[in-house]
Design a protein around this motif. Sequence first.
Motif, PDB file in Angstrom:
ATOM      1  N   GLU A  92     -13.130 -13.164  19.757  1.00 54.25           N
ATOM      2  CA  GLU A  92     -14.066 -12.688  18.752  1.00 54.25           C
ATOM      3  C   GLU A  92     -14.086 -11.166  18.830  1.00 54.25           C
TER       4      GLU A  92
ATOM      5  N   TYR B  24     -14.759  -8.716  12.080  1.00 54.30           N
ATOM      6  CA  TYR B  24     -13.836  -9.816  11.809  1.00 54.30           C
ATOM      7  C   TYR B  24     -14.363 -11.162  12.275  1.00 54.30           C
ATOM      8  N   GLY B  25     -15.118 -11.144  13.361  1.00 52.65           N
ATOM      9  CA  GLY B  25     -15.461 -12.427  13.938  1.00 52.65           C
ATOM     10  C   GLY B  25     -14.316 -12.957  14.788  1.00 52.65           C
ATOM     11  N   VAL B  26     -14.107 -14.265  14.751  1.00 51.32           N
ATOM     12  CA  VAL B  26     -13.042 -14.878  15.547  1.00 51.32           C
ATOM     13  C   VAL B  26     -11.733 -14.712  14.797  1.00 51.32           C
TER      14      VAL B  26
ATOM     15  N   TYR C 218     -11.529 -20.368   7.355  1.00 55.86           N
ATOM     16  CA  TYR C 218     -10.303 -20.622   8.094  1.00 55.86           C
ATOM     17  C   TYR C 218      -9.487 -21.702   7.396  1.00 55.86           C
TER      18      TYR C 218
ATOM     19  N   LEU D 191      -7.647 -17.362  10.451  1.00 55.66           N
ATOM     20  CA  LEU D 191      -8.663 -16.627   9.711  1.00 55.66           C
ATOM     21  C   LEU D 191      -8.112 -16.175   8.371  1.00 55.66           C
TER      22      LEU D 191
ATOM     23  N   TYR E 259     -13.182 -12.829   6.153  1.00 54.23           N
ATOM     24  CA  TYR E 259     -14.301 -12.477   7.038  1.00 54.23           C
ATOM     25  C   TYR E 259     -15.358 -11.745   6.224  1.00 54.23           C
TER      26      TYR E 259
ATOM     27  N   GLN F   2     -17.447 -20.856   8.659  1.00 50.15           N
ATOM     28  CA  GLN F   2     -18.126 -20.633   9.940  1.00 50.15           C
ATOM     29  C   GLN F   2     -19.101 -19.478   9.802  1.00 50.15           C
TER      30      GLN F   2
ATOM     31  N   TYR G 138     -21.320 -16.540  11.607  1.00 49.16           N
ATOM     32  CA  TYR G 138     -21.325 -15.798  12.860  1.00 49.16           C
ATOM     33  C   TYR G 138     -22.432 -14.744  12.854  1.00 49.16           C
TER      34      TYR G 138
END
Lengths: 122, 107
Positions: free
Chosen positions: A100, A107-109, B36, B46, B49, B89, B91
């Motif tokens: 991450e 970006y995140g993961v 994703y 990915l 984002y 997802q 985050y």
Amino acid sequence: QVQLQESGPGRVKPSQTLSLTCTVSGVSISSGTYYWTWIRQHPGKGLEWIGYIHYSGTIYYNPSLKDRLTLSLDTSKNQFSLKLRSVTAADTAVYYCAREDRGLPGYGVDYWGHGTLVTVSS
Amino acid sequence: DIQMTQSPSTLSASAGDRVTITCRASQSISNWLAWYQQKPGKAPKLLIYKASSLFSGVPSKFGGSGSGTEFTLTITSLQPDDFATYFCQQYTSYPYTFGQGTKLEIK
């Protein structure tokens, strides 16, 4: 380029400890904005966040696994590891290590290992 | 935990089509959402984002939009390589959580 590779036994007996290691190449795990992460995917199912570790020692465990889980890292080998104790069949899954990136732009993961299937069975 | 709900679970389409997948969060996640692509036996990749930003190397046929609790992934001009499963997802808060996935199938 950044690469992550999981390694560890493909089969673990019930009540024993599942141990996996992720070897990182192309980037140092001591880089400040990176959080080293484990995610699992039960067969044919969705994805579950397990936890992360940062080189500073910051660790997060998913509360659903917290009592059985230990994450660690080895900067000398550029690796990080997972130990999950007292496993049951419900822990059978593909385990992914991932990175991450919390730096900008968020970006995140962004990078994942290929994943390793761990089956809990006697 | 924040619940992420994707729809549809399965989507049948033909090469050349444009498709849209929706992801809803149980509470506001601002724009902290990723998309994703996953193919059988492979790790997720990915695509998007921060809800709408294209990750490096991802073709512009993939597009994301939304903020707060409702998000969409749009794929244009479907090609055989695009038939896969797609996950969203969040985050914004731990534990990060994923949608259950949308399987994009060839009609």
